[in-house]
Structures are given as C-alpha cells and as structure tokens.
Motif scaffolding. Structure first.
Motif, PDB file in Angstrom:
ATOM      1  N   GLU A   1       0.246   4.521   9.855  1.00 50.62           N
ATOM      2  CA  GLU A   1       0.534   4.862   8.456  1.00 50.62           C
ATOM      3  C   GLU A   1      -0.511   4.239   7.535  1.00 50.62           C
ATOM      4  O   GLU A   1      -0.994   4.889   6.595  1.00 50.62           O
ATOM      5  CB  GLU A   1       1.930   4.374   8.060  1.00 50.62           C
ATOM      6  CG  GLU A   1       2.285   4.675   6.615  1.00 50.62           C
ATOM      7  CD  GLU A   1       3.593   4.055   6.169  1.00 50.62           C
ATOM      8  OE1 GLU A   1       3.853   4.028   4.936  1.00 50.62           O
ATOM      9  OE2 GLU A   1       4.373   3.587   7.016  1.00 50.62           O
ATOM     10  N   ALA A   2      -0.869   2.991   7.812  1.00 52.25           N
ATOM     11  CA  ALA A   2      -1.883   2.313   6.993  1.00 52.25           C
ATOM     12  C   ALA A   2      -3.204   3.068   7.022  1.00 52.25           C
ATOM     13  O   ALA A   2      -3.883   3.210   5.987  1.00 52.25           O
ATOM     14  CB  ALA A   2      -2.074   0.883   7.484  1.00 52.25           C
TER      15      ALA A   2
ATOM     16  N   VAL B   1      -4.621  -5.690   5.902  1.00 55.63           N
ATOM     17  CA  VAL B   1      -3.818  -5.125   6.989  1.00 55.63           C
ATOM     18  C   VAL B   1      -4.678  -4.882   8.226  1.00 55.63           C
ATOM     19  O   VAL B   1      -5.761  -4.301   8.139  1.00 55.63           O
ATOM     20  CB  VAL B   1      -3.152  -3.804   6.544  1.00 55.63           C
ATOM     21  CG1 VAL B   1      -2.411  -3.156   7.709  1.00 55.63           C
ATOM     22  CG2 VAL B   1      -2.206  -4.060   5.383  1.00 55.63           C
ATOM     23  N   THR B   2      -4.175  -5.335   9.376  1.00 58.74           N
ATOM     24  CA  THR B   2      -4.844  -5.105  10.655  1.00 58.74           C
ATOM     25  C   THR B   2      -3.833  -4.529  11.648  1.00 58.74           C
ATOM     26  O   THR B   2      -2.661  -4.327  11.323  1.00 58.74           O
ATOM     27  CB  THR B   2      -5.418  -6.411  11.220  1.00 58.74           C
ATOM     28  OG1 THR B   2      -4.334  -7.307  11.518  1.00 58.74           O
ATOM     29  CG2 THR B   2      -6.364  -7.075  10.224  1.00 58.74           C
ATOM     30  N   ASN B   3      -4.269  -4.330  12.860  1.00 57.54           N
ATOM     31  CA  ASN B   3      -3.402  -3.779  13.903  1.00 57.54           C
ATOM     32  C   ASN B   3      -2.702  -4.904  14.674  1.00 57.54           C
ATOM     33  O   ASN B   3      -2.616  -4.880  15.900  1.00 57.54           O
ATOM     34  CB  ASN B   3      -4.226  -2.910  14.858  1.00 57.54           C
ATOM     35  CG  ASN B   3      -3.357  -1.994  15.699  1.00 57.54           C
ATOM     36  OD1 ASN B   3      -2.189  -1.785  15.396  1.00 57.54           O
ATOM     37  ND2 ASN B   3      -3.927  -1.447  16.752  1.00 57.54           N
TER      38      ASN B   3
ATOM     39  N   ALA C   1       0.831  -1.207   0.000  1.00 51.76           N
ATOM     40  CA  ALA C   1       0.000   0.000   0.000  1.00 51.76           C
ATOM     41  C   ALA C   1       0.863   1.254   0.000  1.00 51.76           C
ATOM     42  O   ALA C   1       0.566   2.240  -0.697  1.00 51.76           O
ATOM     43  CB  ALA C   1      -0.927  -0.012   1.209  1.00 51.76           C
ATOM     44  N   ARG C   2       1.946   1.235   0.783  1.00 45.92           N
ATOM     45  CA  ARG C   2       2.850   2.394   0.843  1.00 45.92           C
ATOM     46  C   ARG C   2       3.388   2.730  -0.538  1.00 45.92           C
ATOM     47  O   ARG C   2       3.347   3.895  -0.971  1.00 45.92           O
ATOM     48  CB  ARG C   2       4.018   2.118   1.794  1.00 45.92           C
ATOM     49  CG  ARG C   2       5.118   3.173   1.730  1.00 45.92           C
ATOM     50  CD  ARG C   2       6.362   2.745   2.497  1.00 45.92           C
ATOM     51  NE  ARG C   2       6.167   2.833   3.940  1.00 45.92           N
ATOM     52  CZ  ARG C   2       7.116   2.555   4.838  1.00 45.92           C
ATOM     53  NH1 ARG C   2       8.321   2.161   4.413  1.00 45.92           N
ATOM     54  NH2 ARG C   2       6.879   2.662   6.128  1.00 45.92           N
TER      55      ARG C   2
ATOM     56  N   ALA D   1     -12.979   8.026   4.178  1.00 45.48           N
ATOM     57  CA  ALA D   1     -11.750   8.794   4.380  1.00 45.48           C
ATOM     58  C   ALA D   1     -11.740   9.455   5.750  1.00 45.48           C
ATOM     59  O   ALA D   1     -10.733   9.418   6.472  1.00 45.48           O
ATOM     60  CB  ALA D   1     -11.609   9.843   3.281  1.00 45.48           C
ATOM     61  N   ALA D   2     -12.857  10.059   6.113  1.00 49.83           N
ATOM     62  CA  ALA D   2     -12.954  10.732   7.409  1.00 49.83           C
ATOM     63  C   ALA D   2     -12.795   9.742   8.562  1.00 49.83           C
ATOM     64  O   ALA D   2     -12.101  10.014   9.544  1.00 49.83           O
ATOM     65  CB  ALA D   2     -14.290  11.465   7.518  1.00 49.83           C
ATOM     66  N   ASP D   3     -13.444   8.606   8.447  1.00 51.60           N
ATOM     67  CA  ASP D   3     -13.371   7.596   9.513  1.00 51.60           C
ATOM     68  C   ASP D   3     -11.935   7.100   9.706  1.00 51.60           C
ATOM     69  O   ASP D   3     -11.456   6.968  10.841  1.00 51.60           O
ATOM     70  CB  ASP D   3     -14.288   6.415   9.185  1.00 51.60           C
ATOM     71  CG  ASP D   3     -15.762   6.772   9.243  1.00 51.60           C
ATOM     72  OD1 ASP D   3     -16.096   7.817   9.839  1.00 51.60           O
ATOM     73  OD2 ASP D   3     -16.580   6.018   8.679  1.00 51.60           O
ATOM     74  N   ALA D   4     -11.246   6.816   8.604  1.00 48.10           N
ATOM     75  CA  ALA D   4      -9.870   6.328   8.698  1.00 48.10           C
ATOM     76  C   ALA D   4      -8.952   7.403   9.273  1.00 48.10           C
ATOM     77  O   ALA D   4      -8.074   7.117  10.099  1.00 48.10           O
ATOM     78  CB  ALA D   4      -9.377   5.881   7.330  1.00 48.10           C
ATOM     79  N   TYR D   5      -9.163   8.633   8.842  1.00 50.71           N
ATOM     80  CA  TYR D   5      -8.363   9.750   9.345  1.00 50.71           C
ATOM     81  C   TYR D   5      -8.546   9.919  10.855  1.00 50.71           C
ATOM     82  O   TYR D   5      -7.569  10.030  11.602  1.00 50.71           O
ATOM     83  CB  TYR D   5      -8.754  11.028   8.617  1.00 50.71           C
ATOM     84  CG  TYR D   5      -8.310  12.297   9.298  1.00 50.71           C
ATOM     85  CD1 TYR D   5      -7.050  12.829   9.055  1.00 50.71           C
ATOM     86  CD2 TYR D   5      -9.158  12.963  10.184  1.00 50.71           C
ATOM     87  CE1 TYR D   5      -6.640  13.995   9.690  1.00 50.71           C
ATOM     88  CE2 TYR D   5      -8.755  14.119  10.826  1.00 50.71           C
ATOM     89  CZ  TYR D   5      -7.497  14.640  10.585  1.00 50.71           C
ATOM     90  OH  TYR D   5      -7.098  15.782  11.223  1.00 50.71           O
TER      91      TYR D   5
END
Length: 446
Positions: free
Chosen positions: A317-318, A223-225, A198-199, A335-339
């Motif tokens: 970063e993800a 990708v997870t935490n 993704a990077r 986008a807002a939720d991820a941010y």
C-alpha cells in the motif's frame, strides 16, 4: 499475637496472579486489537468489496448491499464494534494505563486512529473527541465532529504515537505477547504509524492534491519493508480467519465479483488462482451485480484460507501511495519505479513466486512516459483485494471504472458513497448528525 502474625504473613498472597481483579494496559490493548481485526476483516470490508465489485453479494444481507438496499440498522453492529471494541478500550488505556507505559499508550493511539479512520470514511461526520468516552466520563451522547476535523484528529493521534514510540527506555509493564500484531516491536509500530499518516494524507487528493501528495511522501520517507500490520489466525475453530468462517457459516451469501475476475483474466494475472476458487462449472467466474449467481467462484485461499493472514496496513500500500503521490507532483519516473515495485512485490507475496515474464512486461514495466493514474489505481485495486481502502480509493479517484448495478433499488445509475447514520445514533444521541442519503459524498469525496 498468632492471629496478627498470620494476617501479616498472608497479606497479598490471597490474590491470585492468574485471576486479576483489575485489567492491565497490555490486556486492554489485546482487546482493542481484536476489535480492530474484526472491523477490518468483517462487514465493513465485505461491504466495501461488494460496492467496488471485487465481490458479489448473492443472498441475504450481502445481496441487499449488492442491490444498494442499505438501511440505517444494517451496520449497527459495525458502528458498535468500532466505538465499543476499538475506540473505547484505546481511550481507557490513555485515561487509566498511560503513566509509565508510553509505548502501550502509543500503540493504543495508532489503533484508535485506524478505528476512527474507518468510521469517518464510511459515515462522514462522526464522534471524534467525545466518542467512546461514556465509560470514562459518563457522556453517552457524544457530539459529532466534522470530517475535516476528524482527519486532523487522526493525524494528531499518529503524531503523538510517533513521539511516544521514540521515547527511550521500556514500559513499566511491557506489552510483549499481549500485542497481537507485533509482539511489542516498536520499530514496526513506528513504521505503521508513518504509513498510516501517508494513507490519511493521500485520502485528501480531492481537496488539495499537491498538499496531500507532499504530506504523504514526507511520511513515507520513514516507511520501509520492516513488517506489515496483519491480523493472524490459528487452526482452532475460534481462531480461524474471519473470511474463512464467513464462508463456512454463510456460504451462499458471497462470491467473487465479475469486475475483478474479468480484469484479472484479461491480464493473465498470476494471483487469480489464489484469489478465487474454481467455479462449479470450471474456470474462474465472477458474479455480476444483482445476478445472485451462486455458481460463481468463491473466495480463494489468499483471503479466505483457514489460517490466512489479512493485511490491515502494509508496504505494498505504501508503494502505491508513493507512486500516486509522485505522479501528482510530476515525478513520473519515481512514480513508475514505485508502481513497478508495488506490483511485483504483491505478486510475490500473494503467490509465493515471482511474476511471470509476460506479466512483468505488460503490467510491471512502466516508464516515466507510460505511467498513468489509472494504471496505478487499477493495480492498487487488485492488490488491496477485499480491503476497505479500495472503496476509499474508488470514491476519490474514480478508478477502476465501475458500472452501477442496473437493477439497484435506488433506481439511479450511481453506486453508494457512504453508509447511512446508524439508527441507534439517530434515536438516542441528541447530538447525532443524521445523513440518510447514501449517494451523498463524504467531505473528502466532494
């Protein structure tokens, strides 16, 4: 008869297992991982921090970078470190230690991808397919590959690693403690490989934004935490955090940058107290470009504590990549939720406490109607403090807005966008693609 019997009896026992005559794949992996740590927490990261004004160079070689006085011999050690201590040992693992050890090979491929990524993002066209192969095939004049092709190679390395990490069964020689990052935890390595895909996908937004975003989100779906890729350090002097060691041995060279300090003070950012030390005159003060202000704040414990870990690739970063990619594709709520999650997660990680309510309201409560690219990239800039990625992000997005050092030696109102070709490459590699203009964008930045 007695002589023959004794010979058979001691056969094999004359070799001490504690003094091997040949390296093993896991041992070589440890070497490559240490090399990668020194790249991501060494001069390339300090250079990126100074050029993005997260840091201020206040003396000697750091002041030279601050003044854009960057010469082709300045980064020779970093070039050598990437190719000799990261890429070359990874090539050794692939060439000599892969049979029966698919997982060890996979880890080496991930590390190589990261080393190659730093090289191409800082220098542009670099040795790819032929790089770091001198000790294997005798080629000490590797040809340079175009950055576009290097990026394809990086994705190919990561794809191969992912396939190997999914291979059932165990290696003939388990990696275990020789894996300094994850102790052989394949799930965490798999997670990291997808994050890196993704990077490097999102880096190409200037070439094809929708394609970059789509590929980044596809990788991030895996990708997870589960665990960040981090350099960890010990209490013994030779095990200390690299930023801490730099501050002890070269205390006058580096301070916090005025741009980052002012940004964090304006937002009452709770991370400021761990990012920066209190200045000699009190409070938190940043060094303006070219000011040589050694009364500005030194780095704090978050990045430069004696044993503070340093994230090389992580979940925060993800989340920021996810936010940017969704915004590009018009998915503003996603986008807002991820941010919001990215900001809150990083504040918790950095300070050990949840973000204050006022900060949450002002900087982590974005909606589909309010989220913007500038907000995403500015907060990613803060979260990726002193990481090479912040320099890549600034070049490809223009955020945060930076004012070039007005006193720079180039006498131009522009911030360097690359490093010049290493002088040893120019002198001794007949295949080197020489670029001296540090204001010339690399391919993905055009």
């Amino acid at each position: 008869m007695l002589s023959t019997s004794c010979s058979k009896f001691v056969d094999g026992y004359e070799v001490s297992p504690n003094n091997p005559v040949k390296a093993t794949g896991p041992l070589v992996l440890s070497s490559a991982e240490l090399g990668l740590m020194s790249v991501y927490a060494g001069t390339p990261a300090r250079t990126a921090g100074v050029l993005t004004q997260q840091l201020g160079g206040t003396a000697d070689q750091m002041l030279a970078i601050d003044m854009y006085d960057i010469k082709e011999g300045d980064a020779t050690n970093d070039w050598n470190n990437i190719y000799n201590n990261v890429i070359q040992p990874c090539n050794d693992i692939v060439a000599q230690y892969s049979e029966g050890n698919p997982h060890n090979k996979a880890m080496a491929l991930v590390i190589k991808a990261m080393g190659l990524g730093v090289a191409t993002d800082m220098w542009g066209d670099v040795p790819g397919q032929e790089g770091g192969m001198g000790n294997i095939n005798g080629n000490f004049s590797p040809k340079y590959d175009a950055q576009k092709d290097i990026y394809a190679q990086i994705q190919s390395l990561l794809d191969e690693a992912i396939g190997l990490l999914k291979t059932a069964g165990s290696d003939v020689r388990e990696v275990g403690a020789n894996d300094l990052f994850f102790k052989g935890d394949l799930a965490k390595w798999l997670n990291t490989a997808y994050l890196l895909k993704a990077r490097y996908a999102i880096h190409l937004t200037k070439k094809n934004a929708n394609d970059a975003a789509t590929k980044a989100l596809d990788a991030l779906s895996n990708v997870t935490n589960v665990g960040d890729l981090r350099a960890t350090y010990g209490e013994s002097y030779n095990e200390n955090n690299q930023w801490f060691q730099f501050s002890q041995g070269r205390a006058t060279l580096l301070r916090m940058g005025e741009n980052l300090i002012n940004m964090m003070k304006a937002s009452n950012d709770p991370r400021l107290s761990v990012y920066a030390a209190v200045a000699p005159g009190g409070g938190y003060v940043g060094a303006a470009p070219g000011s040589e202000n050694q009364n500005a704040s030194e780095l704090g414990t978050y990045m430069a504590g004696q044993t503070s870990p340093i994230t090389l690739a992580g979940y925060v970063e993800a989340l920021f990549i996810k936010a940017e990619a969704n915004l590009i594709l018009g998915k503003t709520q996603e986008a807002a939720d991820a941010y919001n999650t990215a900001v809150l997660t990083h504040v918790q990680n950095a300070t050990g406490s949840p973000a204050p309510a006022a900060f949450v309201t002002a900087y982590a409560s974005e909606t589909a109607a309010s989220i913007t690219k500038e907000k995403i990239m500015n907060q990613k800039y803060v979260a990726l403090f002193a990481q090479i990625e912040a320099y890549t992000d600034w070049r490809r997005t223009g955020f945060p807005t930076l004012t070039p050092n007005p006193h720079n030696v180039l006498n131009k109102p522009a911030i360097p966008r690359r490093l010049p070709t290493d002088q040893n490459e120019r002198l001794y590699n007949k295949n080197a693609v020489v670029t001296s203009d540090i204001l010339k964008p690399v391919w993905w930045d055009e």
